[in-house]
Design an enzyme around this catalytic site. Sequence first.
Site, PDB file in Angstrom:
ATOM      1  N   HIS A  46       0.838  -1.207   0.000  1.00  0.00           N
ATOM      2  CA  HIS A  46       0.000   0.000   0.000  1.00  0.00           C
ATOM      3  C   HIS A  46       0.865   1.245   0.000  1.00  0.00           C
ATOM      4  O   HIS A  46       1.262   1.715   1.056  1.00  0.00           O
ATOM      5  CB  HIS A  46      -0.865  -0.001   1.259  1.00  0.00           C
ATOM      6  CG  HIS A  46      -1.976   0.999   1.251  1.00  0.00           C
ATOM      7  ND1 HIS A  46      -1.875   2.255   1.794  1.00  0.00           N
ATOM      8  CD2 HIS A  46      -3.237   0.915   0.773  1.00  0.00           C
ATOM      9  CE1 HIS A  46      -3.013   2.895   1.670  1.00  0.00           C
ATOM     10  NE2 HIS A  46      -3.857   2.106   1.059  1.00  0.00           N
ATOM     11  N   ILE A  52       2.131   4.337   1.901  1.00  0.00           N
ATOM     12  CA  ILE A  52       1.327   5.295   2.661  1.00  0.00           C
ATOM     13  C   ILE A  52       0.499   4.492   3.664  1.00  0.00           C
ATOM     14  O   ILE A  52       0.002   3.416   3.348  1.00  0.00           O
ATOM     15  CB  ILE A  52       0.407   6.112   1.722  1.00  0.00           C
ATOM     16  CG1 ILE A  52       1.248   6.980   0.788  1.00  0.00           C
ATOM     17  CG2 ILE A  52      -0.568   6.971   2.517  1.00  0.00           C
ATOM     18  CD1 ILE A  52       0.449   7.693  -0.276  1.00  0.00           C
ATOM     19  N   GLY A  55      -5.916   4.368   5.463  1.00  0.00           N
ATOM     20  CA  GLY A  55      -6.869   5.110   6.278  1.00  0.00           C
ATOM     21  C   GLY A  55      -7.495   4.260   7.369  1.00  0.00           C
ATOM     22  O   GLY A  55      -7.757   4.739   8.474  1.00  0.00           O
ATOM     23  N   VAL A  56      -7.716   2.985   7.079  1.00  0.00           N
ATOM     24  CA  VAL A  56      -8.300   2.106   8.086  1.00  0.00           C
ATOM     25  C   VAL A  56      -7.354   1.933   9.277  1.00  0.00           C
ATOM     26  O   VAL A  56      -7.793   1.821  10.424  1.00  0.00           O
ATOM     27  CB  VAL A  56      -8.712   0.743   7.470  1.00  0.00           C
ATOM     28  CG1 VAL A  56      -7.496  -0.065   7.044  1.00  0.00           C
ATOM     29  CG2 VAL A  56      -9.574  -0.046   8.415  1.00  0.00           C
ATOM     30  N   GLU A  60      -8.006   3.041  13.088  1.00  0.00           N
ATOM     31  CA  GLU A  60      -7.761   2.106  14.194  1.00  0.00           C
ATOM     32  C   GLU A  60      -6.867   2.742  15.258  1.00  0.00           C
ATOM     33  O   GLU A  60      -7.093   2.568  16.448  1.00  0.00           O
ATOM     34  CB  GLU A  60      -7.126   0.822  13.666  1.00  0.00           C
ATOM     35  CG  GLU A  60      -6.803  -0.197  14.733  1.00  0.00           C
ATOM     36  CD  GLU A  60      -8.024  -0.780  15.439  1.00  0.00           C
ATOM     37  OE1 GLU A  60      -7.874  -1.224  16.603  1.00  0.00           O
ATOM     38  OE2 GLU A  60      -9.119  -0.795  14.852  1.00  0.00           O
TER      39      GLU A  60
END
Length: 146
Positions: A46, A52, A55-56, A60
């Site tokens: 990713h 990067i 977003g998840v 978290e």
Amino acid sequence: MKFKEIIELLPYQKPFLFVDELIEISENGISGNYTFQKNESFYEGHFKDNPITPGVILTETMAQIGVVCLGIYLLKDKISSEKKPKIALTSNQIDFFLPVLPNEKVTVISEKEYFRFSKLKCKVKMFNDKNELICRGTIAGMIIAK
């Protein structure tokens, strides 16, 4: 309850523990930080040649520091090493503004909106070392001592 005790009561472990240190805590909020190491497994795919933080994972991190750690603190009289908290995320709404790169340290600041009937809802923000806003939103979860 000491900061280290709160972190030890978290129901996570590496590689899914995203809390390095807690900075401040009260009945109304919490702040803490985490540094995303360049060897974190999610960077491998990713994104290709341009890692990067997903977003998840940022969400978290905000949930672990801003909701779970705060919830443990709020339930400090009911939680122990024998009576650990049970946690479930119930909702989140996050807006993202900046990317987080490998080796970047982030700070999460959370403000309690309410805590009743075992549901904790918080306004959360994440900042980088330049104090730039990375993301913000609300996260809610159920936290009980069983």
